[in-house]
Design a protein around this motif. Structure first.
Motif, mmCIF file in Angstrom:
data_model
loop_
_atom_site.group_PDB
_atom_site.id
_atom_site.type_symbol
_atom_site.label_atom_id
_atom_site.label_comp_id
_atom_site.label_asym_id
_atom_site.label_seq_id
_atom_site.Cartn_x
_atom_site.Cartn_y
_atom_site.Cartn_z
ATOM 1 N N LEU A 162 -9.055 -5.011 41.855
ATOM 2 C CA LEU A 162 -9.771 -6.172 41.328
ATOM 3 C C LEU A 162 -11.188 -6.099 41.857
ATOM 4 O O LEU A 162 -11.414 -5.715 43.009
ATOM 5 N N TYR A 163 -12.147 -6.454 41.027
ATOM 6 C CA TYR A 163 -13.525 -6.462 41.518
ATOM 7 C C TYR A 163 -14.304 -7.620 40.915
ATOM 8 O O TYR A 163 -13.946 -8.177 39.875
ATOM 9 N N TRP A 164 -15.356 -7.996 41.621
ATOM 10 C CA TRP A 164 -16.220 -9.112 41.230
ATOM 11 C C TRP A 164 -17.652 -8.689 41.472
ATOM 12 O O TRP A 164 -17.959 -8.054 42.496
ATOM 13 N N HIS A 165 -18.543 -9.002 40.526
ATOM 14 C CA HIS A 165 -19.954 -8.632 40.644
ATOM 15 C C HIS A 165 -20.799 -9.823 41.074
ATOM 16 O O HIS A 165 -20.592 -10.951 40.585
ATOM 17 N N THR A 166 -21.747 -9.548 41.957
ATOM 18 C CA THR A 166 -22.694 -10.586 42.372
ATOM 19 C C THR A 166 -23.494 -11.077 41.167
ATOM 20 O O THR A 166 -23.702 -12.282 40.988
ATOM 21 N N GLN A 167 -23.942 -10.158 40.344
ATOM 22 C CA GLN A 167 -24.609 -10.491 39.091
ATOM 23 C C GLN A 167 -23.703 -10.085 37.939
ATOM 24 O O GLN A 167 -23.285 -8.932 37.850
ATOM 25 N N VAL A 168 -23.399 -11.044 37.061
ATOM 26 C CA VAL A 168 -22.465 -10.797 35.973
ATOM 27 C C VAL A 168 -23.035 -9.730 35.033
ATOM 28 O O VAL A 168 -24.150 -9.883 34.527
ATOM 29 N N PRO A 169 -22.307 -8.626 34.784
ATOM 30 C CA PRO A 169 -22.813 -7.581 33.886
ATOM 31 C C PRO A 169 -22.674 -8.005 32.424
ATOM 32 O O PRO A 169 -21.965 -8.957 32.095
ATOM 33 N N LYS A 170 -23.337 -7.284 31.554
ATOM 34 C CA LYS A 170 -23.255 -7.540 30.121
ATOM 35 C C LYS A 170 -22.989 -6.225 29.412
ATOM 36 O O LYS A 170 -23.876 -5.386 29.270
ATOM 37 N N TYR A 171 -21.737 -6.024 28.984
ATOM 38 C CA TYR A 171 -21.352 -4.800 28.293
ATOM 39 C C TYR A 171 -21.022 -5.122 26.835
ATOM 40 O O TYR A 171 -20.557 -6.215 26.514
ATOM 41 N N ASP A 172 -21.240 -4.148 25.959
ATOM 42 C CA ASP A 172 -20.899 -4.324 24.546
ATOM 43 C C ASP A 172 -19.386 -4.445 24.368
ATOM 44 O O ASP A 172 -18.609 -3.830 25.111
ATOM 45 N N ALA A 173 -18.987 -5.227 23.380
ATOM 46 C CA ALA A 173 -17.565 -5.333 23.049
ATOM 47 C C ALA A 173 -17.057 -3.978 22.580
ATOM 48 O O ALA A 173 -17.809 -3.163 22.033
ATOM 49 N N LEU A 174 -15.767 -3.720 22.807
ATOM 50 C CA LEU A 174 -15.159 -2.451 22.403
ATOM 51 C C LEU A 174 -14.772 -2.473 20.927
ATOM 52 O O LEU A 174 -14.445 -3.526 20.380
ATOM 53 N N GLU A 175 -14.794 -1.308 20.295
ATOM 54 C CA GLU A 175 -14.287 -1.199 18.923
ATOM 55 C C GLU A 175 -12.765 -1.293 18.916
ATOM 56 O O GLU A 175 -12.174 -1.926 18.035
ATOM 57 N N THR A 176 -12.125 -0.638 19.871
ATOM 58 C CA THR A 176 -10.676 -0.753 20.059
ATOM 59 C C THR A 176 -10.406 -0.886 21.549
ATOM 60 O O THR A 176 -11.097 -0.280 22.371
ATOM 61 N N VAL A 177 -9.398 -1.678 21.893
ATOM 62 C CA VAL A 177 -9.072 -1.948 23.293
ATOM 63 C C VAL A 177 -8.028 -0.938 23.763
ATOM 64 O O VAL A 177 -6.966 -0.802 23.142
ATOM 65 N N PRO A 178 -8.301 -0.204 24.842
ATOM 66 C CA PRO A 178 -7.328 0.779 25.325
ATOM 67 C C PRO A 178 -6.122 0.092 25.965
ATOM 68 O O PRO A 178 -6.172 -1.098 26.288
#
Length: 304
Positions: A162-178
């Motif tokens: 489990l991990y938590w970021h000090t600054q919330v990242p912003k990643y693109d949504a996936l085309e398909t979820v693994p």
């Protein structure tokens, strides 16, 4: 007469056991729906891939060539609570993200045994919830260069970070979820399903007690396959007796693509080897592939 009575009792016990198991899983699914979510989203959840430093770029180049996407900046960091140094990089693809580690020092125990890293909204709440739902905290919460981490273990010996970021990242949504592919024994399967569903605030999508054995390298047999879904993404639990031909059981993640043949051609062109040739089951065409550096993955496409 006694044999008939005994047979009837055994059958009744089996039926009762299956009914209780189904009830427990249904209750877990219902209870999880009302709990506040811990997950940020499946695009933030990564498969952890450990490779030798000399194979680091070979693996990341091959993975991107196969699935598309891009890499984060590569660096050398300490990502464990005790002294160590590892090359580290994220590889973003439309079908899932991997965290790649190439340790330049010996790997401190138990790092390398965790399958995945799941980003959570609140680390303390997530660890507390994991404990409440049957997980052991194998590595207590510790700081890393960009946040906090912990490693937990679910029934059946399933390790994840489990991990938590000090600054919330912003990643693109996936085309398909693994899908996180977890192999577990019949004795621990229901406990894992119940506990993880409750922790993840997820649900049981399907539970097939007679899935086709070809999916685990045993075309003549069947096995139990359970599919889960939650804010962390998909999980497929493969309940087996452990009599698995290589390489089944070594694949940690299944990636969904639009065209399996095209993807396998790209993988082979980028140095990967097809260990299990394509087969069709459960409305999927699937194969198992090994990338440079040793990482084994399942790749599948929906049969339309």
């Amino acid at each position: 007469m006694n044999l008939n009575i005994r047979s009837a009792v055994v059958k009744a016990a089996l039926v009762a056991g299956l009914a209780v198991s189904s009830l427990v899983l249904s209750v877990a699914s219902a209870a999880s729906a009302s709990a506040p979510p811990l997950a940020v989203g499946p695009q933030y959840d990564t498969t952890h891939v450990y490779v030798a430093p000399e194979n680091f770029d070979k693996f990341t180049d091959s993975f991107v060539a196969t699935f598309g996407g891009h890499k984060s900046q590569q660096g050398v960091f300490q990502v464990t609570p005790t002294p160590s140094q590892t090359m580290s990089q994220l590889v973003f693809t439309p079908v899932g993200t991997v965290s790649v580690f190439g340790f330049k020092t010996p790997v401190p125990y138990p790092f390398g045994s965790e399958r995945t890293g799941y980003l959570v909204k609140d680390m303390d709440a997530a660890v507390r919830s994991a404990r409440e739902h049957g997980a052991d905290v194998k590595v207590a919460t510790f700081p890393d260069p960009i946040g906090r981490d912990a490693i937990i273990t679910w029934p059946g010996g399933v390790n994840m970070q489990l991990y938590w970021h000090t600054q919330v990242p912003k990643y693109d949504a996936l085309e398909t979820v693994p899908e996180n592919r977890v192999y577990v024994s019949p004795e621990r399967a229901d406990a894992l399903i119940r506990d993880f569903v409750a922790f993840s605030r997820g649900k049981v999508v399907s539970d097939d007690p007679h899935a086709a054995g070809v999916e685990i390298g045993n075309p003549a047999g069947t096995y139990r396959r359970v599919r889960l879904d939650s804010g962390f993404g998909k999980m497929t639990i493969l309940v087996t007796n452990g009599h698995l031909p290589y390489p089944f059981g070594y694949e940690m993640t299944g990636y969904e693509v639009k065209d399996l043949a095209v993807t396998l051609a790209k993988a082979k062109g980028a140095g990967a080897a097809v260990l299990v040739q394509p087969f069709t089951s459960d409305q999927r065409e699937s194969a198992l592939v090994q990338f440079p550096g040793g990482y084994i993955a399942e790749i599948h496409a929906t049969v339309r």
